[in-house]
Design a protein around this motif. Sequence first.
Motif, PDB file in Angstrom:
ATOM      1  N   GLY A  61     -33.303   4.896   6.612  1.00 10.05           N
ATOM      2  CA  GLY A  61     -33.828   4.890   7.853  1.00 10.05           C
ATOM      3  C   GLY A  61     -35.146   4.527   8.005  1.00 10.05           C
ATOM      4  O   GLY A  61     -35.863   4.168   6.830  1.00 10.05           O
ATOM      5  N   ASP A 115     -34.181   7.920  12.231  1.00 11.59           N
ATOM      6  CA  ASP A 115     -33.973   8.435  10.796  1.00 11.59           C
ATOM      7  C   ASP A 115     -32.667   9.118  10.861  1.00 11.59           C
ATOM      8  O   ASP A 115     -32.436  10.090   9.933  1.00 11.59           O
ATOM      9  CB  ASP A 115     -35.199   9.486  10.395  1.00 11.59           C
ATOM     10  CG  ASP A 115     -35.402  10.621  11.411  1.00 11.59           C
ATOM     11  OD1 ASP A 115     -34.701  10.675  12.340  1.00 11.59           O
ATOM     12  OD2 ASP A 115     -36.011  11.597  11.193  1.00 11.59           O
ATOM     13  N   ILE A 120     -35.867   7.836   4.008  1.00 12.33           N
ATOM     14  CA  ILE A 120     -36.549   6.793   5.042  1.00 12.33           C
ATOM     15  C   ILE A 120     -37.778   6.187   4.779  1.00 12.33           C
ATOM     16  O   ILE A 120     -38.516   6.755   3.674  1.00 12.33           O
ATOM     17  CB  ILE A 120     -36.570   7.624   6.720  1.00 12.33           C
ATOM     18  CG1 ILE A 120     -37.784   8.516   6.398  1.00 12.33           C
ATOM     19  CG2 ILE A 120     -35.306   8.312   6.813  1.00 12.33           C
ATOM     20  CD1 ILE A 120     -38.349   9.069   7.724  1.00 12.33           C
TER      21      ILE A 120
END
Length: 329
Positions: A140, A145, A171
């Motif tokens: 993400g 996310d 992420i």
Amino acid sequence: MLNNIKDKRLSVAPMIDWTTTDYRYFARLFNPYVYLYTEMISTGAILHGNTDRLLRFDTTQHPLVLQLGGADITEMTQCAVIAQQRSFDEVNINVGCPSDRVQHNKIGACLMAEPETVAKLVHHMQAEIDIPVTVKHRIGIDEHDSYEFMRDFVVACADAGCKHFIVHARIAWLQGLSPKQNREIPPLRYEEVYRLKQEFPDLYIEINGGIDSVQQIKVHLEHVDAVMIGRAAYHNPYLLAEAMQLWGEPAVSREQILAKLYPYLEQQVASGEHLPSIARHLLGLFQGLAGARKWRQALSGKQHLTVDEIKAAADHTLNLIHKAQLATD
């Protein structure tokens, strides 16, 4: 040994300034099976720079993947064709790098917010070449996310023809964190990569992020198709030799690696290459062993260096290791 290792794979991640052709030659000496990646190379550098130098490699480096940075369909497709012409085994699209520089050029992790763009890249590139086009991405970016965000990105690319995804299990924060911090601060979420494989069993899912031992590699291979290791393979390249146990084969010795390395170094010097620039990739050879610091000191910070000096430093280090082993027996 994993019973199905023939269907699995181990890779060394693309790392800017690190996975150069010289490092890749060195890494190949440890393991004949691991997939090697170039640094991320921008389409502009390939199309308008010194292409021959950028894309040069020794044939021993196969299997070898060219990682491209770019978002322009025409340029990415042209570079994919060049990759095939130059005998790379795969082409990888970078959708994971979080640096400001690549964001400015709409390269890297920011492209996760544009799955349709990446899907078009996959479609057009794959239409022009026969070698696989793969995508390396994060789980993400910024506030995007959720697992669903990553899943939707993967689905868009898969629908366009991509079958192999390398997932960095963190992420990326595109604002506020440096590239180094983006490799360390966001927590690893391996379970989301496992879930992706469970939900899409027909896709080839490779996991990346924070993996630094053979035992960890084995654990991940029980859940996904492949493992990519990054800085651990650079700072401690002997990890690649230890990973030979995955194939049920013994690790090559450091002495054997050096014996094969010296002719390469001599060849590079004869062709005009700067030996200290090559030697920086060798610093981790004795990581964790007696004499490792002396080895690094002998090779670091030199304006001039000879192969004979490297040989002398290696012999000295190997002697220190031997003495240390005798002392513990």
